[in-house]
Write a protein that holds these residues in place. Structure first.
Motif, PDB file in Angstrom:
ATOM      1  N   ALA A 143      44.746  23.644 -24.254  1.00 28.79           N
ATOM      2  CA  ALA A 143      45.638  24.032 -23.155  1.00 28.79           C
ATOM      3  C   ALA A 143      45.045  23.739 -21.775  1.00 28.79           C
ATOM      4  O   ALA A 143      45.747  23.209 -20.900  1.00 28.79           O
ATOM      5  CB  ALA A 143      46.010  25.501 -23.283  1.00 28.79           C
ATOM      6  N   PRO A 144      43.755  24.058 -21.506  1.00 29.57           N
ATOM      7  CA  PRO A 144      43.201  23.753 -20.180  1.00 29.57           C
ATOM      8  C   PRO A 144      43.253  22.265 -19.841  1.00 29.57           C
ATOM      9  O   PRO A 144      43.460  21.894 -18.686  1.00 29.57           O
ATOM     10  CB  PRO A 144      41.758  24.247 -20.285  1.00 29.57           C
ATOM     11  N   ALA A 145      43.042  21.387 -20.837  1.00 35.59           N
ATOM     12  CA  ALA A 145      43.109  19.944 -20.587  1.00 35.59           C
ATOM     13  C   ALA A 145      44.518  19.531 -20.197  1.00 35.59           C
ATOM     14  O   ALA A 145      44.724  18.733 -19.271  1.00 35.59           O
ATOM     15  CB  ALA A 145      42.651  19.177 -21.826  1.00 35.59           C
ATOM     16  N   TRP A 146      45.509  20.076 -20.886  1.00 35.19           N
ATOM     17  CA  TRP A 146      46.903  19.782 -20.549  1.00 35.19           C
ATOM     18  C   TRP A 146      47.231  20.235 -19.129  1.00 35.19           C
ATOM     19  O   TRP A 146      47.881  19.504 -18.375  1.00 35.19           O
ATOM     20  CB  TRP A 146      47.840  20.477 -21.533  1.00 35.19           C
ATOM     21  N   LEU A 147      46.793  21.425 -18.756  1.00 38.81           N
ATOM     22  CA  LEU A 147      47.115  21.955 -17.431  1.00 38.81           C
ATOM     23  C   LEU A 147      46.505  21.104 -16.320  1.00 38.81           C
ATOM     24  O   LEU A 147      47.073  21.011 -15.216  1.00 38.81           O
ATOM     25  CB  LEU A 147      46.635  23.401 -17.314  1.00 38.81           C
ATOM     26  N   ARG A 148      45.370  20.473 -16.592  1.00 39.26           N
ATOM     27  CA  ARG A 148      44.738  19.635 -15.562  1.00 39.26           C
ATOM     28  C   ARG A 148      45.417  18.290 -15.396  1.00 39.26           C
ATOM     29  O   ARG A 148      45.104  17.539 -14.449  1.00 39.26           O
ATOM     30  CB  ARG A 148      43.247  19.460 -15.891  1.00 39.26           C
ATOM     31  N   PHE A 153      49.644  13.958 -12.364  1.00 39.02           N
ATOM     32  CA  PHE A 153      51.101  13.902 -12.196  1.00 39.02           C
ATOM     33  C   PHE A 153      51.548  15.030 -11.254  1.00 39.02           C
ATOM     34  O   PHE A 153      52.169  16.013 -11.695  1.00 39.02           O
ATOM     35  CB  PHE A 153      51.797  14.020 -13.551  1.00 39.02           C
ATOM     36  N   PRO A 154      51.233  14.904  -9.970  1.00 44.13           N
ATOM     37  CA  PRO A 154      51.529  15.988  -9.024  1.00 44.13           C
ATOM     38  C   PRO A 154      53.018  16.243  -8.818  1.00 44.13           C
ATOM     39  O   PRO A 154      53.401  17.290  -8.299  1.00 44.13           O
ATOM     40  CB  PRO A 154      50.870  15.508  -7.724  1.00 44.13           C
ATOM     41  N   GLY A 155      53.857  15.282  -9.200  1.00 45.24           N
ATOM     42  CA  GLY A 155      55.284  15.453  -8.986  1.00 45.24           C
ATOM     43  C   GLY A 155      55.986  16.252 -10.065  1.00 45.24           C
ATOM     44  O   GLY A 155      57.194  16.530  -9.952  1.00 45.24           O
ATOM     45  N   VAL A 156      55.269  16.645 -11.113  1.00 48.50           N
ATOM     46  CA  VAL A 156      55.882  17.400 -12.210  1.00 48.50           C
ATOM     47  C   VAL A 156      56.256  18.800 -11.720  1.00 48.50           C
ATOM     48  O   VAL A 156      55.407  19.523 -11.195  1.00 48.50           O
ATOM     49  CB  VAL A 156      54.921  17.506 -13.410  1.00 48.50           C
ATOM     50  N   PRO A 159      54.324  22.889 -12.964  1.00 44.68           N
ATOM     51  CA  PRO A 159      53.323  22.284 -13.863  1.00 44.68           C
ATOM     52  C   PRO A 159      52.737  23.251 -14.879  1.00 44.68           C
ATOM     53  O   PRO A 159      52.452  22.863 -16.017  1.00 44.68           O
ATOM     54  CB  PRO A 159      52.245  21.769 -12.899  1.00 44.68           C
ATOM     55  N   PHE A 160      52.552  24.517 -14.497  1.00 49.31           N
ATOM     56  CA  PHE A 160      51.970  25.477 -15.427  1.00 49.31           C
ATOM     57  C   PHE A 160      52.874  25.654 -16.650  1.00 49.31           C
ATOM     58  O   PHE A 160      52.406  25.654 -17.793  1.00 49.31           O
ATOM     59  CB  PHE A 160      51.764  26.829 -14.730  1.00 49.31           C
ATOM     60  N   VAL A 161      54.182  25.757 -16.407  1.00 50.69           N
ATOM     61  CA  VAL A 161      55.146  25.924 -17.505  1.00 50.69           C
ATOM     62  C   VAL A 161      55.295  24.615 -18.274  1.00 50.69           C
ATOM     63  O   VAL A 161      55.244  24.595 -19.508  1.00 50.69           O
ATOM     64  CB  VAL A 161      56.513  26.385 -16.963  1.00 50.69           C
ATOM     65  N   THR A 162      55.471  23.517 -17.545  1.00 50.83           N
ATOM     66  CA  THR A 162      55.742  22.224 -18.176  1.00 50.83           C
ATOM     67  C   THR A 162      54.609  21.791 -19.101  1.00 50.83           C
ATOM     68  O   THR A 162      54.835  21.437 -20.260  1.00 50.83           O
ATOM     69  CB  THR A 162      55.966  21.149 -17.103  1.00 50.83           C
ATOM     70  N   PHE A 163      53.379  21.837 -18.587  1.00 54.77           N
ATOM     71  CA  PHE A 163      52.260  21.360 -19.399  1.00 54.77           C
ATOM     72  C   PHE A 163      51.892  22.343 -20.504  1.00 54.77           C
ATOM     73  O   PHE A 163      51.347  21.942 -21.535  1.00 54.77           O
ATOM     74  CB  PHE A 163      51.060  21.057 -18.503  1.00 54.77           C
TER      75      PHE A 163
END
Length: 221
Positions: A143-148, A153-156, A159-163
């Motif tokens: 999970a931490p790798a996904w969140l980073r 992709f700053p335009g997502v 981001p916390f929910v999406t990733f």
């Protein structure tokens, strides 16, 4: 999937760890390095164990299992210490309720990873359950790798929910494999995997709730 996990970890931590480290610009307490080394050690261990099974080297697989126990214990302990350090650091820098509540989530994630590995050890004589429990534990640890990936992709949006949702979507890949190969889905994916996803949903919804913040303040002293 084991190789895919390693790719996700390398790409996810590229902007916050590997690239700054290569440039000599990364500075952190020793526990950060230890935790990172243990996590990548776990991913390499996971690849090695899957490879040994594919080559029918069962004895070596069992003998190497003790390394997984050591790695998992180290990951849980260092993960809690990293969470403590990061939360105190970010709060001192003006962090908000999200930062405060996230400390509880970190503790839950470390407990979840440890519990999944412990369950895999308990079911080590039941190969079909054993390997799926370890797969779930590794999905949880990523999970931490996904969140980073939000740095790439700053335009997502959100981001916390999406990733977080993308991280758990790996379970769908495992379920699809079961359905295609076996024409059924193993109960571990349904019940244990479903519980893992539910825990993550609760974390997303409760991260800034009053009980979460109160518990975090209590734990942080």
């Amino acid at each position: 999937m084991a190789y895919g996990f390693l790719v996700i970890a390398v790409v996810g931590f590229s902007t916050t760890f590997f690239v700054p480290l290569a440039k000599g610009a990364f500075r952190a307490p020793p526990v950060i390095y230890v935790h990172g080394a243990l996590l990548f050690g776990w991913l390499l261990f996971f690849i090695a164990q899957a490879t040994l099974i594919r080559k029918c080297r069962f004895l070596t697989h069992r003998q190497l299992g003790i390394a997984g126990v050591v790695l998992s214990v180290g990951i849980v302990i260092s993960g809690v210490l990293v969470g403590l350090h990061a939360t105190r650091r970010d709060l001192a820098a003006g962090g908000d309720d999200f930062v405060l509540g996230q400390f509880v989530n970190i503790l839950i994630e470390m407990f979840l990873f440890g519990a999944l590995v412990a369950a895999a050890i308990a079911f080590r004589r039941h190969g079909e359950s054993h390997k799926r429990l370890l797969l779930l534990a590794t999905i949880s640890a990523l999970a931490p790798a996904w969140l980073r990936l939000r740095h790439l992709f700053p335009g997502v949006p959100e981001p916390f929910v999406t990733f977080s949702l993308l991280a758990d979507s790996l379970l769908l890949v495992a379920i699809a494999r079961d359905w295609i190969s076996l024409k059924r889905v193993h109960p571990v994916y349904i019940w244990v995997g479903g519980t893992m996803v539910l825990v993550h949903v609760v974390e997303l919804l409760a991260i800034t709730s009053a009980p979460w913040l109160q518990l975090s303040r209590f734990l942080l002293g």
